[in-house]
Design a protein around this motif. Structure first.
Motif, PDB file in Angstrom:
ATOM      1  N   PHE A  16     -59.831  36.611   6.533  1.00  0.00           N
ATOM      2  CA  PHE A  16     -59.456  35.983   5.581  1.00  0.00           C
ATOM      3  C   PHE A  16     -58.390  36.670   4.761  1.00  0.00           C
ATOM      4  O   PHE A  16     -57.523  36.379   4.168  1.00  0.00           O
ATOM      5  N   ALA A  20     -54.160  36.292   4.261  1.00  0.00           N
ATOM      6  CA  ALA A  20     -53.846  36.234   2.868  1.00  0.00           C
ATOM      7  C   ALA A  20     -52.814  37.558   2.612  1.00  0.00           C
ATOM      8  O   ALA A  20     -51.804  37.141   2.153  1.00  0.00           O
ATOM      9  N   TRP A  85     -61.934  31.734  -0.441  1.00  0.00           N
ATOM     10  CA  TRP A  85     -61.183  31.939   0.567  1.00  0.00           C
ATOM     11  C   TRP A  85     -60.954  30.656   1.237  1.00  0.00           C
ATOM     12  O   TRP A  85     -59.826  30.223   1.562  1.00  0.00           O
ATOM     13  N   THR A  86     -62.187  30.144   1.729  1.00  0.00           N
ATOM     14  CA  THR A  86     -62.412  28.890   2.381  1.00  0.00           C
ATOM     15  C   THR A  86     -61.764  27.644   1.581  1.00  0.00           C
ATOM     16  O   THR A  86     -60.643  26.765   1.994  1.00  0.00           O
ATOM     17  N   HIS A  88     -59.388  27.869  -0.655  1.00  0.00           N
ATOM     18  CA  HIS A  88     -57.727  28.411  -0.542  1.00  0.00           C
ATOM     19  C   HIS A  88     -57.087  27.772   0.459  1.00  0.00           C
ATOM     20  O   HIS A  88     -56.148  27.138   0.685  1.00  0.00           O
ATOM     21  N   TYR A  89     -57.517  28.284   1.714  1.00  0.00           N
ATOM     22  CA  TYR A  89     -57.194  27.802   2.895  1.00  0.00           C
ATOM     23  C   TYR A  89     -57.297  26.259   3.133  1.00  0.00           C
ATOM     24  O   TYR A  89     -56.368  25.452   3.728  1.00  0.00           O
ATOM     25  N   LEU A  92     -54.194  24.214   1.521  1.00  0.00           N
ATOM     26  CA  LEU A  92     -53.024  24.481   2.242  1.00  0.00           C
ATOM     27  C   LEU A  92     -52.781  23.475   3.512  1.00  0.00           C
ATOM     28  O   LEU A  92     -51.751  23.023   3.841  1.00  0.00           O
ATOM     29  N   THR A  93     -53.872  22.759   3.938  1.00  0.00           N
ATOM     30  CA  THR A  93     -53.587  21.879   4.837  1.00  0.00           C
ATOM     31  C   THR A  93     -53.217  20.297   4.396  1.00  0.00           C
ATOM     32  O   THR A  93     -53.857  20.039   3.487  1.00  0.00           O
TER      33      THR A  93
END
Length: 94
Positions: A16, A20, A85-86, A88-89, A92-93
Motif C-alpha cells: 500500500f 501511494a 490505507w484501505t 484511502h484506496y 478513490l473508486t
C-alpha cells in the motif's frame, strides 16, 4: 496464527505504501524518517529495510514467547496502518 497475520500486515502495508509513494511521492509516507530516506535512496530500498526490521522484531517477539504483545502490535498495525490505507484506496473508486 498471529505471526502469520503480523507478517501479512507488514506485506500489505509495504505494498500500500509503495503504491501511494509511487503515485504521490515520498510525502505520502506519514513517517518523516521513512519519507526522508525515500527521498534519499528511493521507496523500494527504504520499504524493504523498514519491513525487514519490523519482521525481525515480530519474529523476535514470537521466538521469545511474547505473543500477546505481538497480537497487540498486529491489531494496532491493522488500525493505524492498514485501515487508513484501505479507506484511502476505497475512496478513490467511483
Amino acid at each position: 496464527v498471529i505471526l502469520l497475520v503480523f507478517l501479512a500486515m507488514q506485506a500489505w502495508d509495504g505494498l500500500f505504501t509503495y503504491v501511494a509513494v509511487h503515485a504521490y511521492g515520498p510525502q505520502a509516507e506519514g513517517n518523516w524518517i521513512l519519507s526522508t530516506w525515500m527521498g534519499l535512496v528511493g521507496a523500494v530500498p527504504t520499504l524493504v529495510v523498514a519491513k525487514l526490521i519490523a519482521v525481525a522484531g515480530g519474529l523476535l517477539l514470537y521466538a521469545k514467547g511474547i505473543h500477546r504483545t505481538l497480537a497487540a502490535l498486529t491489531a494496532y498495525y491493522v488500525w493505524a496502518a492498514i485501515g487508513p490505507w484501505t479507506a484511502h484506496y476505497a475512496s478513490l473508486t467511483p
